[in-house]
Scaffold this motif. Sequence first.
Motif, PDB file in Angstrom:
ATOM      1  N   ASP A  29      51.130  29.981  46.516  1.00 54.06           N
ATOM      2  CA  ASP A  29      52.135  28.937  46.248  1.00 54.06           C
ATOM      3  C   ASP A  29      51.908  27.690  47.081  1.00 54.06           C
ATOM      4  OD1 ASP A  29      53.401  30.532  44.398  1.00 54.06           O
ATOM      5  OD2 ASP A  29      54.996  31.176  45.755  1.00 54.06           O
ATOM      6  N   TYR A  30      51.607  27.867  48.360  1.00 55.85           N
ATOM      7  CA  TYR A  30      51.439  26.705  49.225  1.00 55.85           C
ATOM      8  C   TYR A  30      50.236  25.864  48.799  1.00 55.85           C
ATOM      9  CZ  TYR A  30      48.345  30.021  51.696  1.00 55.85           C
ATOM     10  OH  TYR A  30      47.395  30.953  52.015  1.00 55.85           O
ATOM     11  N   PHE A  31      49.158  26.507  48.349  1.00 55.57           N
ATOM     12  CA  PHE A  31      47.978  25.763  47.906  1.00 55.57           C
ATOM     13  C   PHE A  31      48.297  24.982  46.629  1.00 55.57           C
ATOM     14  CE2 PHE A  31      44.040  25.078  45.624  1.00 55.57           C
ATOM     15  CZ  PHE A  31      43.229  24.551  46.620  1.00 55.57           C
ATOM     16  N   ILE A  32      48.937  25.643  45.682  1.00 49.35           N
ATOM     17  CA  ILE A  32      49.321  24.993  44.417  1.00 49.35           C
ATOM     18  C   ILE A  32      50.243  23.813  44.690  1.00 49.35           C
ATOM     19  CG2 ILE A  32      50.591  25.330  42.260  1.00 49.35           C
ATOM     20  CD1 ILE A  32      49.524  28.292  42.383  1.00 49.35           C
ATOM     21  N   TYR A  33      51.192  23.998  45.599  1.00 46.38           N
ATOM     22  CA  TYR A  33      52.124  22.918  45.925  1.00 46.38           C
ATOM     23  C   TYR A  33      51.376  21.705  46.491  1.00 46.38           C
ATOM     24  CZ  TYR A  33      55.681  20.175  48.248  1.00 46.38           C
ATOM     25  OH  TYR A  33      56.477  19.132  48.652  1.00 46.38           O
ATOM     26  N   HIS A  34      50.563  21.913  47.497  1.00 49.15           N
ATOM     27  CA  HIS A  34      49.879  20.779  48.137  1.00 49.15           C
ATOM     28  C   HIS A  34      48.871  20.117  47.203  1.00 49.15           C
ATOM     29  CE1 HIS A  34      51.691  21.018  52.049  1.00 49.15           C
ATOM     30  NE2 HIS A  34      51.380  22.302  52.170  1.00 49.15           N
ATOM     31  N   ARG A  35      48.245  20.895  46.331  1.00 47.50           N
ATOM     32  CA  ARG A  35      47.291  20.320  45.384  1.00 47.50           C
ATOM     33  C   ARG A  35      48.005  19.369  44.420  1.00 47.50           C
ATOM     34  NH1 ARG A  35      44.272  24.717  42.247  1.00 47.50           N
ATOM     35  NH2 ARG A  35      46.336  24.917  41.377  1.00 47.50           N
ATOM     36  N   SER A  36      49.236  19.678  44.074  1.00 41.40           N
ATOM     37  CA  SER A  36      49.972  18.873  43.092  1.00 41.40           C
ATOM     38  C   SER A  36      50.955  17.870  43.713  1.00 41.40           C
ATOM     39  CB  SER A  36      50.723  19.777  42.121  1.00 41.40           C
ATOM     40  OG  SER A  36      51.679  20.546  42.810  1.00 41.40           O
ATOM     41  N   HIS A  37      51.136  17.877  45.037  1.00 40.33           N
ATOM     42  CA  HIS A  37      52.058  16.945  45.706  1.00 40.33           C
ATOM     43  C   HIS A  37      51.304  16.172  46.781  1.00 40.33           C
ATOM     44  CE1 HIS A  37      54.902  19.826  43.979  1.00 40.33           C
ATOM     45  NE2 HIS A  37      55.778  18.840  44.011  1.00 40.33           N
ATOM     46  N   ASN A  38      51.163  14.883  46.565  1.00 41.08           N
ATOM     47  CA  ASN A  38      50.456  14.043  47.525  1.00 41.08           C
ATOM     48  C   ASN A  38      51.442  13.519  48.564  1.00 41.08           C
ATOM     49  OD1 ASN A  38      48.652  12.519  48.915  1.00 41.08           O
ATOM     50  ND2 ASN A  38      48.287  11.031  47.292  1.00 41.08           N
ATOM     51  N   ASP A  39      51.830  14.390  49.470  1.00 39.08           N
ATOM     52  CA  ASP A  39      52.697  13.971  50.568  1.00 39.08           C
ATOM     53  C   ASP A  39      52.183  14.590  51.855  1.00 39.08           C
ATOM     54  OD1 ASP A  39      53.630  16.637  50.745  1.00 39.08           O
ATOM     55  OD2 ASP A  39      55.318  16.232  49.435  1.00 39.08           O
ATOM     56  N   ASP A  40      52.681  14.077  52.953  1.00 34.61           N
ATOM     57  CA  ASP A  40      52.202  14.597  54.241  1.00 34.61           C
ATOM     58  C   ASP A  40      53.259  15.439  54.937  1.00 34.61           C
ATOM     59  OD1 ASP A  40      53.967  12.638  54.948  1.00 34.61           O
ATOM     60  OD2 ASP A  40      52.648  11.652  56.381  1.00 34.61           O
ATOM     61  N   SER A  41      54.139  16.040  54.157  1.00 33.68           N
ATOM     62  CA  SER A  41      55.219  16.821  54.756  1.00 33.68           C
ATOM     63  C   SER A  41      54.780  18.246  55.081  1.00 33.68           C
ATOM     64  CB  SER A  41      56.433  16.859  53.824  1.00 33.68           C
ATOM     65  OG  SER A  41      56.097  17.495  52.608  1.00 33.68           O
ATOM     66  N   ARG A  52      49.056  19.383  53.853  1.00 36.79           N
ATOM     67  CA  ARG A  52      47.983  18.918  52.965  1.00 36.79           C
ATOM     68  C   ARG A  52      46.930  18.161  53.770  1.00 36.79           C
ATOM     69  NH1 ARG A  52      47.820  16.423  47.198  1.00 36.79           N
ATOM     70  NH2 ARG A  52      46.182  14.869  47.397  1.00 36.79           N
ATOM     71  N   ILE A  53      45.685  18.330  53.353  1.00 33.21           N
ATOM     72  CA  ILE A  53      44.557  17.566  53.892  1.00 33.21           C
ATOM     73  C   ILE A  53      44.052  16.673  52.768  1.00 33.21           C
ATOM     74  CG2 ILE A  53      42.204  17.683  54.810  1.00 33.21           C
ATOM     75  CD1 ILE A  53      42.934  20.504  55.856  1.00 33.21           C
ATOM     76  N   ASN A  54      43.879  15.392  53.063  1.00 35.74           N
ATOM     77  CA  ASN A  54      43.355  14.451  52.078  1.00 35.74           C
ATOM     78  C   ASN A  54      41.912  14.079  52.407  1.00 35.74           C
ATOM     79  OD1 ASN A  54      45.625  14.166  50.412  1.00 35.74           O
ATOM     80  ND2 ASN A  54      46.526  12.642  51.773  1.00 35.74           N
ATOM     81  N   LYS A  55      41.176  13.760  51.353  1.00 39.43           N
ATOM     82  CA  LYS A  55      39.837  13.207  51.531  1.00 39.43           C
ATOM     83  C   LYS A  55      39.980  11.728  51.881  1.00 39.43           C
ATOM     84  CE  LYS A  55      37.605  16.332  48.261  1.00 39.43           C
ATOM     85  NZ  LYS A  55      36.861  16.440  47.000  1.00 39.43           N
ATOM     86  N   ALA A  56      38.874  11.081  52.204  1.00 37.16           N
ATOM     87  CA  ALA A  56      38.898   9.664  52.588  1.00 37.16           C
ATOM     88  C   ALA A  56      39.478   8.781  51.489  1.00 37.16           C
ATOM     89  CB  ALA A  56      37.493   9.203  52.965  1.00 37.16           C
ATOM     90  N   ASP A  57      39.279   9.157  50.220  1.00 38.93           N
ATOM     91  CA  ASP A  57      39.798   8.338  49.112  1.00 38.93           C
ATOM     92  C   ASP A  57      41.261   8.662  48.772  1.00 38.93           C
ATOM     93  OD1 ASP A  57      39.648  10.800  47.884  1.00 38.93           O
ATOM     94  OD2 ASP A  57      38.236  10.177  46.320  1.00 38.93           O
ATOM     95  N   GLY A  58      41.887   9.570  49.535  1.00 39.22           N
ATOM     96  CA  GLY A  58      43.288   9.923  49.302  1.00 39.22           C
ATOM     97  C   GLY A  58      43.494  11.095  48.363  1.00 39.22           C
ATOM     98  N   SER A  59      42.419  11.597  47.781  1.00 35.70           N
ATOM     99  CA  SER A  59      42.547  12.741  46.883  1.00 35.70           C
ATOM    100  C   SER A  59      42.709  14.033  47.691  1.00 35.70           C
ATOM    101  CB  SER A  59      41.327  12.837  45.957  1.00 35.70           C
ATOM    102  OG  SER A  59      40.160  13.076  46.722  1.00 35.70           O
ATOM    103  N   PHE A  60      43.071  15.084  46.994  1.00 39.04           N
ATOM    104  CA  PHE A  60      43.316  16.374  47.638  1.00 39.04           C
ATOM    105  C   PHE A  60      42.035  16.929  48.245  1.00 39.04           C
ATOM    106  CE2 PHE A  60      43.690  21.093  47.148  1.00 39.04           C
ATOM    107  CZ  PHE A  60      44.661  21.279  48.123  1.00 39.04           C
ATOM    108  N   GLY A  61      42.128  17.281  49.537  1.00 41.22           N
ATOM    109  CA  GLY A  61      40.961  17.794  50.231  1.00 41.22           C
ATOM    110  C   GLY A  61      41.118  19.214  50.737  1.00 41.22           C
TER     111      GLY A  61
END
Length: 199
Positions: free
Chosen positions: A139-151, A173-182
Amino acid sequence: WMKARRSGIGAAHVLAPRGIAWFVALACTVLVGLEVSHVVSQRSQAVSDARKDTANLAGSLIQHAELTFRTADAMLLGVVERVEHKSLDAGLRERLKAWFAKEIKNSNQFVAFGVLDEHGTMVVNMLGEEAPGAFADRDYFIYHRSHNDDSLRIGRPVHSRTTGQWHIPVTRRINKADGSFGGVAIAAINPQYFQDIYD
């Protein structure tokens, strides 16, 4: 006259014990009433003290739980900062593993830390290469993959595929340099830690 006088004395003798009996009964009633009042007052004070103690204990336990989750969040913020701004090469992975091991050794509230890549594969863990690696269905992976927030996200307890124990996943969540899901940074809190404190 004598007869009248004797009947008056007899009446006085009968009235005197009745008067004494009434007086004793009244005195006993007053004493019982005072004792009941004292017991009720003590009970009210005991209930009031118990409520205060319960409120203080609840506040202390809430504060302790908040501190545990804030500690996890501080760790995760550090992990996210490192992974987002540096290459996740072998050197960084080893430094993260050492950091995770040190934190787990010094605290019984955590059972594991890890880093998942954008596919849900565990790329940093403490158990070596034999540890299970697929977490894309969590659940946590699915959530962070679909929600671009830093909470910070505190998940429901799950059975760990890595340790075989139950834990509470705390993630960021970890983001890549371009802001996409990392990927996702994970701290696994031991629920037994809370049980031990609450007992």
